[in-house]
Design an enzyme around this catalytic site. Structure first.
Site, PDB file in Angstrom:
ATOM      1  N   ASN A 195       2.353   5.562   9.317  1.00 24.77           N
ATOM      2  CA  ASN A 195       1.196   5.365   8.206  1.00 24.77           C
ATOM      3  C   ASN A 195       0.385   4.049   8.528  1.00 24.77           C
ATOM      4  O   ASN A 195      -0.551   3.873   8.255  1.00 24.77           O
ATOM      5  CB  ASN A 195       2.119   4.843   6.864  1.00 24.77           C
ATOM      6  CG  ASN A 195       1.529   4.155   5.905  1.00 24.77           C
ATOM      7  OD1 ASN A 195       0.661   4.651   5.191  1.00 24.77           O
ATOM      8  ND2 ASN A 195       1.554   2.745   5.832  1.00 24.77           N
ATOM      9  N   THR A 245      -5.908  -0.154  -2.374  1.00 27.05           N
ATOM     10  CA  THR A 245      -5.114  -1.018  -1.306  1.00 27.05           C
ATOM     11  C   THR A 245      -5.878  -2.143  -0.713  1.00 27.05           C
ATOM     12  O   THR A 245      -7.088  -2.026  -0.804  1.00 27.05           O
ATOM     13  CB  THR A 245      -4.436  -0.075  -0.344  1.00 27.05           C
ATOM     14  OG1 THR A 245      -5.561   0.125   0.424  1.00 27.05           O
ATOM     15  CG2 THR A 245      -3.767   1.216  -0.664  1.00 27.05           C
ATOM     16  N   TYR A 285     -12.866   4.428  13.025  1.00 24.69           N
ATOM     17  CA  TYR A 285     -11.825   5.002  11.864  1.00 24.69           C
ATOM     18  C   TYR A 285     -11.643   6.490  12.216  1.00 24.69           C
ATOM     19  O   TYR A 285     -10.346   6.945  12.377  1.00 24.69           O
ATOM     20  CB  TYR A 285     -11.627   3.918  10.736  1.00 24.69           C
ATOM     21  CG  TYR A 285     -10.679   4.428   9.781  1.00 24.69           C
ATOM     22  CD1 TYR A 285      -9.449   4.063   9.690  1.00 24.69           C
ATOM     23  CD2 TYR A 285     -10.972   5.510   8.860  1.00 24.69           C
ATOM     24  CE1 TYR A 285      -8.345   4.342   8.798  1.00 24.69           C
ATOM     25  CE2 TYR A 285      -9.959   6.045   8.185  1.00 24.69           C
ATOM     26  CZ  TYR A 285      -8.848   5.147   7.791  1.00 24.69           C
ATOM     27  OH  TYR A 285      -7.916   5.709   6.828  1.00 24.69           O
ATOM     28  N   ASP A 302       5.601 -10.904   4.363  1.00 22.91           N
ATOM     29  CA  ASP A 302       5.281  -9.592   3.343  1.00 22.91           C
ATOM     30  C   ASP A 302       6.254  -8.659   3.384  1.00 22.91           C
ATOM     31  O   ASP A 302       6.691  -8.170   2.438  1.00 22.91           O
ATOM     32  CB  ASP A 302       3.856  -9.074   3.681  1.00 22.91           C
ATOM     33  CG  ASP A 302       2.738  -9.873   3.526  1.00 22.91           C
ATOM     34  OD1 ASP A 302       2.923 -11.066   2.772  1.00 22.91           O
ATOM     35  OD2 ASP A 302       1.559  -9.568   3.950  1.00 22.91           O
ATOM     36  N   GLY A 322       0.822  -1.346  -0.080  1.00 30.73           N
ATOM     37  CA  GLY A 322      -0.011   0.113  -0.105  1.00 30.73           C
ATOM     38  C   GLY A 322       0.878   1.233  -0.026  1.00 30.73           C
ATOM     39  O   GLY A 322       1.890   1.196  -0.537  1.00 30.73           O
ATOM     40  N   MET A 328      -6.514  -2.249   2.396  1.00 31.45           N
ATOM     41  CA  MET A 328      -7.346  -1.471   3.661  1.00 31.45           C
ATOM     42  C   MET A 328      -8.498  -1.048   2.652  1.00 31.45           C
ATOM     43  O   MET A 328      -9.794  -1.275   3.137  1.00 31.45           O
ATOM     44  CB  MET A 328      -6.757  -0.336   4.349  1.00 31.45           C
ATOM     45  CG  MET A 328      -7.433   0.373   5.078  1.00 31.45           C
ATOM     46  SD  MET A 328      -7.270   1.745   6.057  1.00 31.45           S
ATOM     47  CE  MET A 328      -6.084   0.782   7.110  1.00 31.45           C
TER      48      MET A 328
HETATM   49  N1  LIG Z   1      -6.508   3.186   0.986  1.00 31.87           N
HETATM   50  C1  LIG Z   1      -7.019   4.233   1.161  1.00 31.87           C
HETATM   51  O1  LIG Z   1      -7.887   4.580   0.355  1.00 31.87           O
HETATM   52  C2  LIG Z   1      -6.898   5.293   2.152  1.00 31.87           C
HETATM   53  C3  LIG Z   1      -7.466   6.682   2.194  1.00 31.87           C
HETATM   54  C4  LIG Z   1      -7.119   7.538   3.272  1.00 31.87           C
HETATM   55  C5  LIG Z   1      -6.464   7.051   4.211  1.00 31.87           C
HETATM   56  N2  LIG Z   1      -5.547   6.051   4.203  1.00 31.87           N
HETATM   57  C6  LIG Z   1      -4.517   5.712   5.073  1.00 31.87           C
HETATM   58  O2  LIG Z   1      -3.423   5.474   4.426  1.00 31.87           O
HETATM   59  C7  LIG Z   1      -2.370   4.737   5.127  1.00 31.87           C
HETATM   60  C8  LIG Z   1      -1.905   3.195   4.425  1.00 31.87           C
HETATM   61  O3  LIG Z   1      -3.214   2.802   3.966  1.00 31.87           O
HETATM   62  P1  LIG Z   1      -3.143   1.772   3.125  1.00 31.87           P
HETATM   63  O4  LIG Z   1      -4.499   1.572   2.463  1.00 31.87           O
HETATM   64  O5  LIG Z   1      -2.095   1.710   2.275  1.00 31.87           O
HETATM   65  O6  LIG Z   1      -3.102   0.197   3.809  1.00 31.87           O
HETATM   66  P2  LIG Z   1      -2.989  -1.347   3.463  1.00 31.87           P
HETATM   67  O7  LIG Z   1      -2.446  -1.444   2.186  1.00 31.87           O
HETATM   68  O8  LIG Z   1      -3.725  -2.167   4.100  1.00 31.87           O
HETATM   69  O9  LIG Z   1      -1.471  -1.522   4.253  1.00 31.87           O
HETATM   70  C9  LIG Z   1      -1.176  -1.338   5.568  1.00 31.87           C
HETATM   71  C10 LIG Z   1       0.334  -1.570   6.084  1.00 31.87           C
HETATM   72  O10 LIG Z   1       0.287  -1.303   7.343  1.00 31.87           O
HETATM   73  C11 LIG Z   1       0.603  -2.445   7.897  1.00 31.87           C
HETATM   74  N3  LIG Z   1       0.199  -2.566   9.405  1.00 31.87           N
HETATM   75  C12 LIG Z   1      -1.129  -2.627   9.622  1.00 31.87           C
HETATM   76  N4  LIG Z   1      -1.289  -2.573  11.195  1.00 31.87           N
HETATM   77  C13 LIG Z   1      -0.071  -2.489  11.564  1.00 31.87           C
HETATM   78  C14 LIG Z   1       0.549  -2.509  12.993  1.00 31.87           C
HETATM   79  N5  LIG Z   1      -0.551  -2.501  14.030  1.00 31.87           N
HETATM   80  N6  LIG Z   1       1.652  -2.560  13.243  1.00 31.87           N
HETATM   81  C15 LIG Z   1       2.882  -2.384  12.090  1.00 31.87           C
HETATM   82  N7  LIG Z   1       2.222  -2.606  10.846  1.00 31.87           N
HETATM   83  C16 LIG Z   1       1.065  -2.438  10.611  1.00 31.87           C
HETATM   84  C17 LIG Z   1       0.332  -3.627   7.193  1.00 31.87           C
HETATM   85  O11 LIG Z   1       1.047  -4.843   7.191  1.00 31.87           O
HETATM   86  P3  LIG Z   1       0.480  -6.109   8.217  1.00 31.87           P
HETATM   87  O12 LIG Z   1      -0.774  -6.273   7.949  1.00 31.87           O
HETATM   88  O13 LIG Z   1       1.365  -7.198   7.905  1.00 31.87           O
HETATM   89  O14 LIG Z   1       0.995  -5.597   9.507  1.00 31.87           O
HETATM   90  C18 LIG Z   1       0.698  -2.964   5.684  1.00 31.87           C
HETATM   91  O15 LIG Z   1       2.034  -2.972   5.495  1.00 31.87           O
HETATM   92  C19 LIG Z   1      -3.459   4.375   6.420  1.00 31.87           C
HETATM   93  O16 LIG Z   1      -2.989   5.275   7.719  1.00 31.87           O
HETATM   94  C20 LIG Z   1      -4.712   4.525   6.075  1.00 31.87           C
HETATM   95  O17 LIG Z   1      -5.580   4.887   7.087  1.00 31.87           O
HETATM   96  C21 LIG Z   1      -5.935   5.028   3.357  1.00 31.87           C
END
Ligand SMILES: NC(=O)c1ccc[n+]([C@@H]2O[C@H](COP(=O)([O-])OP(=O)(O)OC[C@H]3O[C@@H](n4cnc5c(N)ncnc54)[C@H](OP(=O)(O)O)[C@@H]3O)[C@@H](O)[C@H]2O)c1
Length: 231
Positions: free
Chosen positions: A82, A182, A149, A38, A13, A184
């Site tokens: 992040n 992503t 959230y 991963d 992500g 999430m």
């Molecule tokens: N995707 C969207 O549309 C969107 C929109 C607005 C904001 N955001 C924000 O953008 C950021 C990145 O989101 P993303 O969509 O890229 O998420 P993602 O693809 O689900 O990736 C999340 C990453 O964080 C790791 N992670 C999760 N919980 C963790 C923990 N407790 N300790 C250590 N590592 C952890 C995950 O690996 P593991 O699961 O192996 O730990 C993964 O590497 C987040 O802050 C999210 O709230 C996302």
């Protein structure tokens, strides 16, 4: 001397996209994620471009946070908070949301962020560096289902706002990266058309002015930032 960046949640992500971008500039990377396989796979693609330390663990674990801090070796130019928890899916309304899960979301998205800031702030101060908290439009908009959230991200935004006033010698940003394709997002909204979502690499490129600490401390949306992909 090369710069050092610590990025939480960097196995996929947005976190990985930021790491990939910084590796291109030779920034020394300290990365984490909970799933070792991963994280290993992600690190393999970065190691040939820059010094990369990857430590598997959960940011809610104080021992893991201490390991991350030690890996910065006392100087941290950029801290990107992040890693994030979404909570239960399908997303619940507040009328039925599980309070135990809410506490867990707050622990990951807000408490662990401040805990990392507390142990890493001396290193960021030493580098006159930058802290970036990855936020969301759910922090400022009343989307049904996004209350737990969104509340955790609003609280993190406020941490960034206050920290910026308390620490004028560093830059502190909260930034909404925009809707990205992503894991999430797929968990939150499985019916979304990926064509309507940003590639995380595009979102990471939009964050460049913040990753370089070029703008005043504050809250930003990536959509307002430059879309020019710098080299
Ligand atoms: N995707 C969207 O549309 C969107 C929109 C607005 C904001 N955001 C924000 O953008 C950021 C990145 O989101 P993303 O969509 O890229 O998420 P993602 O693809 O689900 O990736 C999340 C990453 O964080 C790791 N992670 C999760 N919980 C963790 C923990 N407790 N300790 C250590 N590592 C952890 C995950 O690996 P593991 O699961 O192996 O730990 C993964 O590497 C987040 O802050 C999210 O709230 C996302």
């Amino acid at each position: 001397m090369s710069q050092t960046a610590l990025i939480t949640g960097a196995s996929q992500g947005l976190g990985y996209a930021i790491a990939d971008r910084l590796a291109g500039h030779g920034t020394r990377l300290v990365l984490d994620a909970r799933t070792p396989a991963d994280l290993d796979a992600a690190t393999t693609t970065l190691l040939d471009r820059t010094d990369t330390v990857a430590i598997a663990g959960d940011i809610t674990d104080p021992g893991h946070r201490a390991e991350l801090a030690a890996a910065t070796e006392g100087k941290l130019d950029l801290l990107v908070l992040n890693a994030s928890a979404l909570g239960e899916t399908p997303l619940p309304t507040l009328a039925t949301a599980d309070l135990g899960i809410f506490r867990g979301v707050l622990e990951t998205n807000t408490v662990a962020s401040l805990a990392l800031i507390q142990i890493l702030l001396p290193h960021v101060r030493a580098a006159a560096g930058t802290i970036v908290l990855i936020s969301s439009d759910a922090a400022v908009t009343g989307y049904p289902g996004w209350g737990l959230y969104g509340a955790s991200k609003a609280a993190a935004d406020q941490l960034a706002r206050v920290l910026a006033e308390e620490e004028p010698a560093i830059r502190v940003y909260a930034v909404d990266p925009g809707d990205m394709s992503t894991a999430m997002h797929a968990a939150a909204d499985p019916d979304a058309d990926p064509a309507d979502l940003l590639d995380p690499a595009t979102a990471a490129a939009r964050l460049d002015p913040l990753l370089r600490g070029e703008l005043p401390s504050g809250r930003y949306a990536a959509s307002e930032l430059s879309t020019v992909v710098s080299s």
